[in-house]
Write a protein that holds these residues in place. Structure first.
Motif, mmCIF file in Angstrom:
data_model
loop_
_atom_site.group_PDB
_atom_site.id
_atom_site.type_symbol
_atom_site.label_atom_id
_atom_site.label_comp_id
_atom_site.label_asym_id
_atom_site.label_seq_id
_atom_site.Cartn_x
_atom_site.Cartn_y
_atom_site.Cartn_z
ATOM 1 N N CYS A 165 -2.779 2.905 -5.809
ATOM 2 C CA CYS A 165 -3.173 4.149 -5.103
ATOM 3 C C CYS A 165 -3.178 5.279 -6.113
ATOM 4 O O CYS A 165 -2.532 5.198 -7.171
ATOM 5 N N GLN B 136 0.845 -1.195 0.000
ATOM 6 C CA GLN B 136 0.000 0.000 0.000
ATOM 7 C C GLN B 136 0.879 1.244 0.000
ATOM 8 O O GLN B 136 2.054 1.196 0.385
ATOM 9 N N CYS B 137 0.311 2.354 -0.461
ATOM 10 C CA CYS B 137 1.070 3.604 -0.543
ATOM 11 C C CYS B 137 0.993 4.361 0.788
ATOM 12 O O CYS B 137 -0.066 4.423 1.426
ATOM 13 N N VAL B 138 2.111 4.940 1.163
ATOM 14 C CA VAL B 138 2.190 5.766 2.372
ATOM 15 C C VAL B 138 2.869 7.079 1.998
ATOM 16 O O VAL B 138 3.840 7.097 1.234
ATOM 17 N N ASN B 139 2.320 8.185 2.541
ATOM 18 C CA ASN B 139 2.912 9.515 2.309
ATOM 19 C C ASN B 139 2.978 9.856 0.821
ATOM 20 O O ASN B 139 4.002 10.343 0.317
ATOM 21 N N THR C 162 4.652 0.115 1.559
ATOM 22 C CA THR C 162 4.815 -0.761 2.715
ATOM 23 C C THR C 162 3.864 -1.939 2.590
ATOM 24 O O THR C 162 2.910 -1.923 1.817
#
Length: 278
Positions: free
Chosen positions: A274, A173-176, A193
């Motif tokens: 995302c 999944q995408c973070v930030n 992550t």
């Protein structure tokens, strides 16, 4: 009063019930007797000539001297004391007048200041009332906007689920996720992550970042399906999975821009997705 003999004058002074005899030999003799008691010896007083005339002179001089002393000494001294007292009273009155004038100036200044403060207080109270009213209205509007925002977030989440492609399995999944546009270029950065700690990632993944522009959702989706302006990144899952880059976009500044990120495994199956508008 009677006088006898050339050498021994004798004077009798008659009064009420008594007779006084004045006899002058070398001095004056005063005899005092009662008319109804002639058989008793009269009371005799001897006064010298100097003493008699001194008494006469004193009787005349004392009133005159007293007047002169009163007019020449006592009266000026008393007048001087009275003048000094009046002068002191005048000075006190002048000081009181000056104090009154100073007090009046201070009173006028304080009155003007009080009037100014009253006006300022009235204005402040009016502003406070307006601010309270505006705050109450703003609170009501804020509550309404928060409700609308919550509804919009729920709608967006619903649309995201509708637009998000169905994945056989989701590993990352995408973070930030962040994207900015300036001077015809779009810069982006994100972190990938695991969706869960227990998931084991394949050693190699491929991320494709696409930047699309459109005036409506249909046009943007068509550009997304066509690949748009895209760039691929080979990811080593054993190391950092950070993505950062920049692309040129030929579009108007007020156009709607979207960054679309898809992650594929070795079999070209989508394992992460995302997107974000900017």
């Amino acid at each position: 009063m009677q006088k006898r003999g050339p050498l021994a004058p004798f004077f009798i002074v008659r009064g009420r019930g008594r007779s006084v005899i004045l006899r002058s030999m070398p001095a004056y003799t005063i005899l005092i007797m009662k008319r109804n008691e002639t058989d008793r010896r009269p009371l005799t007083l001897h006064i010298s000539t100097q003493l008699f005339w001194s008494m006469v002179v004193l009787a005349v001089a004392l009133p005159v001297g007293g007047f002169l002393v009163s007019a020449g000494v006592i009266a000026p001294a008393w007048l001087k004391l009275d003048f000094n007292s009046m002068k002191h009273r005048v000075e006190e009155a002048e000081k009181m007048r000056k104090d009154y004038l100073e007090f009046k100036v201070e009173y006028d200044a304080m009155k003007n200041q009080l009037d100014t403060e009253r006006k300022a207080r009235a204005e402040a109270e009016a502003k406070t009332t307006m601010a309270e009213t505006a705050r109450a209205e703003a609170t009501g509007k804020l509550t309404q906007v928060e409700g609308e925002l919550l509804t919009l977030k729920q709608s967006i989440a619903t649309y995201e689920q509708l637009l998000k492609p169905k994945l056989e399995r989701e590993l990352v999944q995408c973070v930030n996720l962040d994207a900015k546009y300036a001077d015809g270029k779009a810069s982006y950065s994100l972190n990938l992550t695991k969706v869960a700690k227990g998931i084991k990632l394949p050693p190699k993944l491929t991320a494709r970042v696409s930047l699309v522009v459109g005036d409506n959702a249909v046009a943007m989706r068509s550009n997304t399906q066509a690949g748009g302006n895209s760039k691929s990144f080979a990811l080593d899952t054993a190391k950092s999975m950070d993505i950062k880059g920049e692309m040129a976009i030929d579009a108007a500044d007020d156009a709607t821009r979207l960054i679309d990120v898809k992650v594929f495994d070795a079999a070209a199956k989508t394992v992460g997705y995302c997107w974000k508008t900017f």
